[in-house]
Design an enzyme around this catalytic site. Structure first.
Site, mmCIF file in Angstrom:
data_model
loop_
_atom_site.group_PDB
_atom_site.id
_atom_site.type_symbol
_atom_site.label_atom_id
_atom_site.label_comp_id
_atom_site.label_asym_id
_atom_site.label_seq_id
_atom_site.Cartn_x
_atom_site.Cartn_y
_atom_site.Cartn_z
ATOM 1 N N CYS A 1 0.744 -1.308 0.094
ATOM 2 C CA CYS A 1 0.054 0.079 -0.080
ATOM 3 C C CYS A 1 0.898 1.403 0.020
ATOM 4 O O CYS A 1 1.539 1.504 -0.970
ATOM 5 C CB CYS A 1 -0.934 -0.134 1.127
ATOM 6 S SG CYS A 1 -2.323 1.198 0.965
ATOM 7 N N HIS B 1 -3.541 -5.713 1.096
ATOM 8 C CA HIS B 1 -2.766 -5.920 2.207
ATOM 9 C C HIS B 1 -2.691 -7.457 2.647
ATOM 10 O O HIS B 1 -3.542 -7.650 3.108
ATOM 11 C CB HIS B 1 -3.470 -5.247 3.530
ATOM 12 C CG HIS B 1 -3.163 -3.609 3.414
ATOM 13 N ND1 HIS B 1 -2.114 -2.935 4.169
ATOM 14 C CD2 HIS B 1 -4.103 -2.624 2.881
ATOM 15 C CE1 HIS B 1 -2.590 -1.771 4.011
ATOM 16 N NE2 HIS B 1 -3.365 -1.664 3.059
ATOM 17 N N GLU C 1 -0.838 -8.803 4.918
ATOM 18 C CA GLU C 1 -0.849 -8.787 6.478
ATOM 19 C C GLU C 1 -2.045 -8.303 7.173
ATOM 20 O O GLU C 1 -2.128 -8.597 8.501
ATOM 21 C CB GLU C 1 0.365 -7.586 6.948
ATOM 22 C CG GLU C 1 -0.185 -6.241 7.042
ATOM 23 C CD GLU C 1 -0.496 -5.637 5.916
ATOM 24 O OE1 GLU C 1 -0.670 -5.869 4.680
ATOM 25 O OE2 GLU C 1 -0.708 -4.325 6.035
#
Lengths: 230, 85
Positions: A86, A203, A205
């Site tokens: 990002c 994302h 994560e």
């Protein structure tokens, strides 16, 4: 294997990245302040999401001049794995670690939603354990994620297989409707020529636990772990 | 060295989709400004600096644009004015 997660002023996904390294992979991780001149022995670098320097001027434009970025660039030059997620992707592009730039979403809205991305190649350190064509679901949360390059660079990016992820629909097709932010050629993520540096807007994560709706992000972190141990 | 004020216009590169400019153009059409064609929304940066002369001041700002103020992939810039401060 030690993960180094760079914290810029305004980073807000650095703790999630630490969680990914420590809780998901069981590896040591250290946060690296942007003013540091030392990666503290990190084997893998994560440039996390957020709004570094308040996105002043342009997303990532100021962060790329942080002292730590010279060390990150040297690490990348040595072949060390780096992922920009990002805002980290925006920073990596501004720093010249990856080709292209991220512009305001075509629809002008900040988009916070799950998307499906297709793995376009598996030669990177971050996708080695994926299948080519594998579809992964993970969230996006960005206002400036429209991947853009000039025509000559796009030819090189596509021709040399530097596209790592594309936005696709449920059937795995890179349709216009699936291209949520209006990126060129549905591009959601790219790599450098060597394949050790990858950047993407979604994302991974935030997709590590069924509680969060998807565990599809795990394979990226497991890939880099396998790559470094290999 | 003399003080100068240099203003710079930074706009999305021609030919790239400029959704912000398009939204403003659409709004202007709605207001009745039917003659409006394309609109481009960018940034206006004013830099106060000292330089030997106006030419040197402008050259320095061009370098600043190339290295930081504008993204060469997505943006064009033009020096809008160089005045003694």
């Amino acid at each position: 294997m030690k993960f180094g997660i760079v914290s810029f002023p305004g980073s807000n996904c650095d703790d999630d990245a630490v969680f990914a390294a420590t809780e998901t992979l069981g590896q040591p991780a250290v946060k690296l302040w942007h003013k540091a001149h030392d990666l503290e022995g990190s084997d893998v670098i994560i440039l996390p999401g957020g709004f570094s320097y308040g996105d002043y001027l342009r997303a990532g434009a100021i962060a790329r001049f942080s002292p730590i970025m010279a060390e990150v660039a040297a690490h990348a030059q040595r072949g060390g794995p780096v992922i920009g997620i990002c805002n980290g992707f925006q920073i990596a592009c501004e720093a010249g670690l990856l080709p292209g730039a991220l512009m305001r979403n075509a629809g002008l809205q900040f988009l916070s939603m799950p998307v499906t991305i297709r793995v376009e190649n598996t030669i990177t350190r971050w996708t080695a354990l994926c299948r080519e064509g594998q579809c992964l679901t993970m969230p996006i949360a960005h206002g400036e994620g429209r991947y853009t390059v000039d025509a000559a660079t796009l030819e090189r990016v596509e021709g040399e297989g530097l596209v790592v992820f594309r936005y696709v629909d449920a059937a795995g097709e890179a349709t216009e409707a699936a291209n949520v932010n209006g990126s060129l050629d549905n591009i959601a993520g790219v790599r450098n020529a060597a394949g050790n540096v990858v950047g993407l807007m979604p994302h991974p994560e935030r997709a590590l636990d069924t509680l969060l709706g998807s565990t599809d992000g795990r394979v990226l972190f497991e890939s880099v772990l396998a790559a470094v141990h290999a | 060295m003399k003080p100068f004020r240099i203003s710079v216009h930074i706009v999305p590169r021609k030919g790239l989709l400029d959704p912000q400019g398009k939204a403003v153009a659409d709004a202007l059409h709605t207001l009745g400004f039917a003659a409006v064609g394309a609109v481009h929304v960018g940034r206006h940066v004013v830099i106060e600096t000292s330089a030997a002369n106006a030419t040197a001041a402008e050259a320095a700002v061009r370098d600043m644009c190339a290295r930081l103020l504008a993204n060469p992939v997505t943006e064009d810039f033009e020096i809008a004015g160089v005045v003694s401060a």
